[in-house]
Design an enzyme around this catalytic site. Sequence first.
Site, PDB file in Angstrom:
ATOM      1  N   CYS A   2       0.835  -1.199   0.000  1.00 25.38           N
ATOM      2  CA  CYS A   2       0.000   0.000   0.000  1.00 25.38           C
ATOM      3  C   CYS A   2       0.872   1.252   0.000  1.00 25.38           C
ATOM      4  O   CYS A   2       2.080   1.186   0.162  1.00 25.38           O
ATOM      5  CB  CYS A   2      -0.879   0.018   1.228  1.00 25.38           C
ATOM      6  SG  CYS A   2      -1.856  -1.477   1.392  1.00 25.38           S
ATOM      7  N   GLY A  28      -0.999   0.606  -4.849  1.00 28.11           N
ATOM      8  CA  GLY A  28      -2.263  -0.025  -4.476  1.00 28.11           C
ATOM      9  C   GLY A  28      -3.388   0.507  -5.337  1.00 28.11           C
ATOM     10  O   GLY A  28      -3.568   1.721  -5.435  1.00 28.11           O
ATOM     11  N   ASN A 101       0.999   0.523   5.751  1.00 29.32           N
ATOM     12  CA  ASN A 101       1.574  -0.240   4.645  1.00 29.32           C
ATOM     13  C   ASN A 101       2.382  -1.374   5.252  1.00 29.32           C
ATOM     14  O   ASN A 101       3.243  -1.140   6.089  1.00 29.32           O
ATOM     15  CB  ASN A 101       2.482   0.674   3.814  1.00 29.32           C
ATOM     16  CG  ASN A 101       3.324  -0.079   2.784  1.00 29.32           C
ATOM     17  OD1 ASN A 101       4.413   0.351   2.449  1.00 29.32           O
ATOM     18  ND2 ASN A 101       2.840  -1.181   2.274  1.00 29.32           N
ATOM     19  N   GLY A 102       2.092  -2.583   4.823  1.00 24.13           N
ATOM     20  CA  GLY A 102       2.837  -3.728   5.335  1.00 24.13           C
ATOM     21  C   GLY A 102       1.915  -4.850   5.729  1.00 24.13           C
ATOM     22  O   GLY A 102       0.752  -4.900   5.301  1.00 24.13           O
ATOM     23  N   TYR A 258      10.751  -3.894  -8.070  1.00 24.74           N
ATOM     24  CA  TYR A 258       9.473  -3.689  -8.756  1.00 24.74           C
ATOM     25  C   TYR A 258       8.591  -2.589  -8.159  1.00 24.74           C
ATOM     26  O   TYR A 258       8.087  -1.744  -8.888  1.00 24.74           O
ATOM     27  CB  TYR A 258       8.698  -5.017  -8.764  1.00 24.74           C
ATOM     28  CG  TYR A 258       7.231  -4.896  -9.137  1.00 24.74           C
ATOM     29  CD1 TYR A 258       6.833  -4.552 -10.436  1.00 24.74           C
ATOM     30  CD2 TYR A 258       6.231  -5.115  -8.195  1.00 24.74           C
ATOM     31  CE1 TYR A 258       5.486  -4.449 -10.768  1.00 24.74           C
ATOM     32  CE2 TYR A 258       4.882  -5.006  -8.527  1.00 24.74           C
ATOM     33  CZ  TYR A 258       4.511  -4.673  -9.809  1.00 24.74           C
ATOM     34  OH  TYR A 258       3.190  -4.556 -10.143  1.00 24.74           O
ATOM     35  N   THR A 304       8.028  -1.432 -15.660  1.00 28.62           N
ATOM     36  CA  THR A 304       9.087  -1.382 -14.653  1.00 28.62           C
ATOM     37  C   THR A 304      10.461  -1.784 -15.178  1.00 28.62           C
ATOM     38  O   THR A 304      11.472  -1.277 -14.717  1.00 28.62           O
ATOM     39  CB  THR A 304       8.670  -2.196 -13.414  1.00 28.62           C
ATOM     40  OG1 THR A 304       7.463  -1.626 -12.933  1.00 28.62           O
ATOM     41  CG2 THR A 304       9.707  -2.145 -12.304  1.00 28.62           C
ATOM     42  N   ASP A 366      12.495  -8.427 -18.289  1.00 26.66           N
ATOM     43  CA  ASP A 366      11.536  -7.971 -17.281  1.00 26.66           C
ATOM     44  C   ASP A 366      12.262  -7.807 -15.954  1.00 26.66           C
ATOM     45  O   ASP A 366      13.332  -8.379 -15.749  1.00 26.66           O
ATOM     46  CB  ASP A 366      10.355  -8.947 -17.151  1.00 26.66           C
ATOM     47  CG  ASP A 366       9.081  -8.201 -16.740  1.00 26.66           C
ATOM     48  OD1 ASP A 366       9.179  -7.036 -16.312  1.00 26.66           O
ATOM     49  OD2 ASP A 366       7.991  -8.781 -16.858  1.00 26.66           O
ATOM     50  N   ASP A 367      11.627  -7.025 -15.062  1.00 28.78           N
ATOM     51  CA  ASP A 367      12.269  -6.808 -13.757  1.00 28.78           C
ATOM     52  C   ASP A 367      12.239  -8.079 -12.926  1.00 28.78           C
ATOM     53  O   ASP A 367      13.122  -8.342 -12.125  1.00 28.78           O
ATOM     54  CB  ASP A 367      11.574  -5.670 -13.006  1.00 28.78           C
ATOM     55  CG  ASP A 367      10.074  -5.881 -12.925  1.00 28.78           C
ATOM     56  OD1 ASP A 367       9.361  -5.389 -13.817  1.00 28.78           O
ATOM     57  OD2 ASP A 367       9.612  -6.562 -11.989  1.00 28.78           O
TER      58      ASP A 367
END
Length: 506
Positions: A2, A28, A101-102, A258, A304, A366-367
């Site tokens: 988030c 998010g 966030n987490g 990412y 990304t 790609d990442d």
Amino acid sequence: MCGVVGIVGQSPVNQLLYDALTVLQHRGQDAAGIVTEDKGKFFLRKSNGLVRDVFHSRHMQSLVGDIGIGHVRYPTAGNSSTAESQPFYVNSPYGIVLAHNGNLTNSIELHQALFQSDLRHINTTSDSEVLLNVFAHELQLQAKLKPEPKDIFLAVAGVHRRCRGAYGVVALISGLGMVAFRDPNGIRPLVYGKRIADNGAIEYMVASESVALDVIGFELIADVAPGEAIFIDAAGELHVQQCAEVVNKTPCMFEFVYFARPDSIIDGISVYKARLRMGDALAERILALRPDHDIEVVIPIPDTSRTSALQLANRLGVNFREGFMKNRYIGRTFIMPGQTERRKSVRQKLNAIGLEFKGKNVLLVDDSIVRGTTCYEIIEMARDAGAKNVYFASAAPEVLYPNVYGIDMPAAKELIAHGRTTDEIRQAIGADWLVYQKLEDLKTATQTKKSDVHDFDCSVFDGAYVTGDIDQAYLDALETLRKDDNKSKVLVSDSSMVDLHNDDEG
Ligand SMILES: O=P(O)(O)OC[C@H]1O[C@H](OP(=O)(O)OP(=O)(O)O)[C@H](O)[C@@H]1O
Ligand SMILES: NC(=O)CC[C@H](N)C(=O)O
Ligand SMILES: [Mg+2]
């Protein structure tokens, strides 16, 4: 993953919070929310959807006050109902709203303890509501009508003692100010900054990523250090205090790979520069493994991987071409909730430019490869566009283990690299050759002398969970609860759940 934001301003903060949330949207896409405070009263708007869809003019007008917090949500616990979108509210003590966030790894035990010992009721299945109530209880224990900064910091110390896992938090305490804190490992990012208001006073802002400060016009002061808390009191005064007994700085490596925007700086490390170095390291590996490679063109998978792919192409001395065009109106696929939606969205989002593929040996970069959804579809598109050989390179190593710290990767079996050799992965995604970054090279690429980060949480790559509390039983339970097949059955949205709402008209 988030995004959180908080502002203590000198004039209304609603538009600033909205703008900051749009900058953090990549963290998010499921839900968004803002709470402001004016004269001791909170004003809330939160709902499912993107920032631009959640807040209409009438909501913005009702979000009055010079102080507020905001959140964009990517669920990793509980369900995706509006009631579990954030910020969360608790009325005692003082009235507190919180955005997180987490992901807490002991939220089930905490939920029980909050009921049995602290006599607190939790109304949702969200770990963030648990976190808020732990903080509220610890603050209540200080038993002050007018708590001082040291009382707030003691409450944060209590959170650190009781909560396990990852948390970057911003909260408002009604009439008292704004507090922000980060778990003792600093797994999730959190920064703060300031600017001078028209009246000459200092305004403060907290955000998950420094890019939000840049765009809103705040100057970065520092990262909130792991275990540290900052408190901006009602008079606009900043207080900073380390609140954890033991600190072990290990930010999440996947932020650099990412999640974060490349124009953010996390713990003194430029995400952009780290990704350039990832591209360099990957090119070195390709040259070591295939000195006589026949790659004719390097093509990134937007968005990304662009930064690392460009540097990789430079280092190889091969043309870099934008072979896939991205529909700018479709968001990130990896953070979508279900596999059917993710697969469909890759096709809707990316389209090949035929001439860049026709008859050529192409290296797609790609990442990362997580479930393999993106690369499987993309390789098929490259073949349909006439590529002679399709090689694939991942700027991150094999993703082998579930994430428990705020990334919704709950089941090892859903990861394409799980239980497969590199050659079996190559076959599964349909590539002619596949190369992954080595973990040591990723760590070297991300570290810089300027930063005091000496290690990272790399649990998705090496299975070493930095909080030390994760065992197989925990991972098994997480898988059962949250794997894609079960999400729709177990984690149904329940719009009838109770929460603070100023506006129930939608
Ligand atoms: O192997 P997968 O499960 O498909 O996950 C990995 C892919 O998902 C992400 O892209 P996403 O579309 O979410 O975001 P981006 O536009 O920022 O690259 C990431 O950049 C990879 O492309
Ligand atoms: N990705 C996140 O940071 C999620 C925060 C919280 N665990 C939730 O599910 O709402
Ligand atoms: Mg991508």
